[in-house]
Design a protein around this motif. Structure first.
Motif, PDB file in Angstrom:
ATOM      1  N   GLY A  66      57.997  30.847  51.595  1.00  0.00           N
ATOM      2  CA  GLY A  66      57.419  29.515  51.737  1.00  0.00           C
ATOM      3  C   GLY A  66      55.900  29.525  51.768  1.00  0.00           C
ATOM      4  O   GLY A  66      55.276  28.749  52.476  1.00  0.00           O
ATOM      5  N   VAL A  67      55.333  30.420  50.977  1.00  0.00           N
ATOM      6  CA  VAL A  67      53.884  30.583  50.923  1.00  0.00           C
ATOM      7  C   VAL A  67      53.357  29.892  49.662  1.00  0.00           C
ATOM      8  O   VAL A  67      53.956  30.019  48.584  1.00  0.00           O
ATOM      9  CB  VAL A  67      53.517  32.092  50.906  1.00  0.00           C
ATOM     10  N   ASP A  68      52.250  29.184  49.797  1.00  0.00           N
ATOM     11  CA  ASP A  68      51.601  28.562  48.647  1.00  0.00           C
ATOM     12  C   ASP A  68      50.926  29.671  47.829  1.00  0.00           C
ATOM     13  O   ASP A  68      49.970  30.302  48.293  1.00  0.00           O
ATOM     14  CB  ASP A  68      50.571  27.543  49.118  1.00  0.00           C
ATOM     15  N   GLN A  69      51.435  29.918  46.641  1.00  0.00           N
ATOM     16  CA  GLN A  69      50.946  31.030  45.826  1.00  0.00           C
ATOM     17  C   GLN A  69      49.477  30.873  45.474  1.00  0.00           C
ATOM     18  O   GLN A  69      48.721  31.846  45.531  1.00  0.00           O
ATOM     19  CB  GLN A  69      51.779  31.159  44.551  1.00  0.00           C
ATOM     20  N   ASP A  70      49.057  29.668  45.112  1.00  0.00           N
ATOM     21  CA  ASP A  70      47.642  29.451  44.760  1.00  0.00           C
ATOM     22  C   ASP A  70      46.731  29.766  45.939  1.00  0.00           C
ATOM     23  O   ASP A  70      45.683  30.395  45.777  1.00  0.00           O
ATOM     24  CB  ASP A  70      47.414  28.019  44.287  1.00  0.00           C
ATOM     25  N   GLN A  71      47.128  29.347  47.125  1.00  0.00           N
ATOM     26  CA  GLN A  71      46.338  29.595  48.325  1.00  0.00           C
ATOM     27  C   GLN A  71      46.250  31.095  48.613  1.00  0.00           C
ATOM     28  O   GLN A  71      45.186  31.615  48.939  1.00  0.00           O
ATOM     29  CB  GLN A  71      46.956  28.861  49.511  1.00  0.00           C
ATOM     30  N   LEU A  72      47.368  31.794  48.475  1.00  0.00           N
ATOM     31  CA  LEU A  72      47.396  33.239  48.696  1.00  0.00           C
ATOM     32  C   LEU A  72      46.493  33.959  47.698  1.00  0.00           C
ATOM     33  O   LEU A  72      45.670  34.793  48.076  1.00  0.00           O
ATOM     34  CB  LEU A  72      48.829  33.758  48.582  1.00  0.00           C
ATOM     35  N   VAL A  73      46.636  33.622  46.423  1.00  0.00           N
ATOM     36  CA  VAL A  73      45.834  34.270  45.378  1.00  0.00           C
ATOM     37  C   VAL A  73      44.346  34.008  45.605  1.00  0.00           C
ATOM     38  O   VAL A  73      43.526  34.929  45.496  1.00  0.00           O
ATOM     39  CB  VAL A  73      46.292  33.796  43.974  1.00  0.00           C
ATOM     40  N   LEU A  74      43.983  32.781  45.949  1.00  0.00           N
ATOM     41  CA  LEU A  74      42.571  32.457  46.180  1.00  0.00           C
ATOM     42  C   LEU A  74      42.013  33.186  47.395  1.00  0.00           C
ATOM     43  O   LEU A  74      40.870  33.655  47.376  1.00  0.00           O
ATOM     44  CB  LEU A  74      42.385  30.951  46.332  1.00  0.00           C
ATOM     45  N   LYS A  75      42.799  33.273  48.454  1.00  0.00           N
ATOM     46  CA  LYS A  75      42.354  33.984  49.657  1.00  0.00           C
ATOM     47  C   LYS A  75      42.079  35.450  49.330  1.00  0.00           C
ATOM     48  O   LYS A  75      41.053  35.999  49.736  1.00  0.00           O
ATOM     49  CB  LYS A  75      43.378  33.873  50.769  1.00  0.00           C
ATOM     50  N   LEU A  76      42.975  36.076  48.591  1.00  0.00           N
ATOM     51  CA  LEU A  76      42.777  37.483  48.253  1.00  0.00           C
ATOM     52  C   LEU A  76      41.691  37.670  47.191  1.00  0.00           C
ATOM     53  O   LEU A  76      40.971  38.664  47.222  1.00  0.00           O
ATOM     54  CB  LEU A  76      44.102  38.109  47.819  1.00  0.00           C
ATOM     55  N   LEU A  77      41.553  36.714  46.307  1.00  0.00           N
ATOM     56  CA  LEU A  77      40.469  36.773  45.323  1.00  0.00           C
ATOM     57  C   LEU A  77      39.111  36.747  46.020  1.00  0.00           C
ATOM     58  O   LEU A  77      38.166  37.408  45.582  1.00  0.00           O
ATOM     59  CB  LEU A  77      40.590  35.610  44.335  1.00  0.00           C
ATOM     60  N   GLY A  78      39.024  36.016  47.132  1.00  0.00           N
ATOM     61  CA  GLY A  78      37.789  35.967  47.913  1.00  0.00           C
ATOM     62  C   GLY A  78      37.385  37.327  48.462  1.00  0.00           C
ATOM     63  O   GLY A  78      36.224  37.551  48.791  1.00  0.00           O
ATOM     64  N   ALA A  79      38.328  38.250  48.558  1.00  0.00           N
ATOM     65  CA  ALA A  79      38.039  39.616  49.000  1.00  0.00           C
ATOM     66  C   ALA A  79      38.123  40.588  47.818  1.00  0.00           C
ATOM     67  O   ALA A  79      38.281  41.791  48.003  1.00  0.00           O
ATOM     68  CB  ALA A  79      39.021  40.017  50.095  1.00  0.00           C
ATOM     69  N   ASP A  80      38.043  40.045  46.615  1.00  0.00           N
ATOM     70  CA  ASP A  80      38.032  40.822  45.361  1.00  0.00           C
ATOM     71  C   ASP A  80      39.349  41.507  45.025  1.00  0.00           C
ATOM     72  O   ASP A  80      39.368  42.539  44.352  1.00  0.00           O
ATOM     73  CB  ASP A  80      36.897  41.857  45.346  1.00  0.00           C
ATOM     74  N   TYR A  81      40.468  40.943  45.498  1.00  0.00           N
ATOM     75  CA  TYR A  81      41.788  41.438  45.115  1.00  0.00           C
ATOM     76  C   TYR A  81      42.384  40.496  44.081  1.00  0.00           C
ATOM     77  O   TYR A  81      42.347  39.281  44.260  1.00  0.00           O
ATOM     78  CB  TYR A  81      42.735  41.495  46.314  1.00  0.00           C
ATOM     79  N   THR A  82      42.923  41.055  43.026  1.00  0.00           N
ATOM     80  CA  THR A  82      43.610  40.255  42.014  1.00  0.00           C
ATOM     81  C   THR A  82      45.026  40.804  41.831  1.00  0.00           C
ATOM     82  O   THR A  82      45.272  42.001  42.016  1.00  0.00           O
ATOM     83  CB  THR A  82      42.878  40.276  40.660  1.00  0.00           C
ATOM     84  N   TYR A  83      45.931  39.920  41.460  1.00  0.00           N
ATOM     85  CA  TYR A  83      47.327  40.307  41.280  1.00  0.00           C
ATOM     86  C   TYR A  83      47.542  40.888  39.898  1.00  0.00           C
ATOM     87  O   TYR A  83      47.133  40.311  38.897  1.00  0.00           O
ATOM     88  CB  TYR A  83      48.236  39.094  41.487  1.00  0.00           C
ATOM     89  N   ASP A  84      48.176  42.039  39.852  1.00  0.00           N
ATOM     90  CA  ASP A  84      48.540  42.688  38.596  1.00  0.00           C
ATOM     91  C   ASP A  84      50.063  42.596  38.475  1.00  0.00           C
ATOM     92  O   ASP A  84      50.792  43.313  39.173  1.00  0.00           O
ATOM     93  CB  ASP A  84      48.083  44.146  38.618  1.00  0.00           C
ATOM     94  N   ALA A  85      50.539  41.704  37.621  1.00  0.00           N
ATOM     95  CA  ALA A  85      51.981  41.474  37.482  1.00  0.00           C
ATOM     96  C   ALA A  85      52.694  42.710  36.948  1.00  0.00           C
ATOM     97  O   ALA A  85      53.841  42.966  37.308  1.00  0.00           O
ATOM     98  CB  ALA A  85      52.235  40.279  36.562  1.00  0.00           C
ATOM     99  N   ARG A  86      52.030  43.474  36.120  1.00  0.00           N
ATOM    100  CA  ARG A  86      52.630  44.680  35.553  1.00  0.00           C
ATOM    101  C   ARG A  86      52.965  45.675  36.657  1.00  0.00           C
ATOM    102  O   ARG A  86      54.022  46.302  36.653  1.00  0.00           O
ATOM    103  CB  ARG A  86      51.683  45.301  34.534  1.00  0.00           C
TER     104      ARG A  86
END
Length: 59
Positions: free
Chosen positions: A34-54
């Motif tokens: 039940g986590v908002d994916q956009d919010q999670l991705v943006l929060k981690l992007l703020g710390a220079d983490y990006t999701y690698d689907a592969r």
């Protein structure tokens, strides 16, 4: 995201562990928890983490 840590460095560790052990995609994790994916991705992007689907992990 109340069930996940607020600190982005702790958050990425928890999320990557859950992705590795329980979920085959970020979509599945977010839907199940039940986590908002956009919010999670943006929060981690703020710390220079990006999701690698592969790799199914944040890097």
């Amino acid at each position: 995201m109340n069930t996940l840590p607020n600190d982005p460095h702790l958050l990425v560790s928890v999320v990557n562990t859950k992705l590795r052990d329980f979920y085959d995609s970020l979509d599945a994790l977010c839907d199940d928890m039940g986590v908002d994916q956009d919010q999670l991705v943006l929060k981690l992007l703020g710390a220079d983490y990006t999701y690698d689907a592969r790799l199914n992990q944040f890097r």
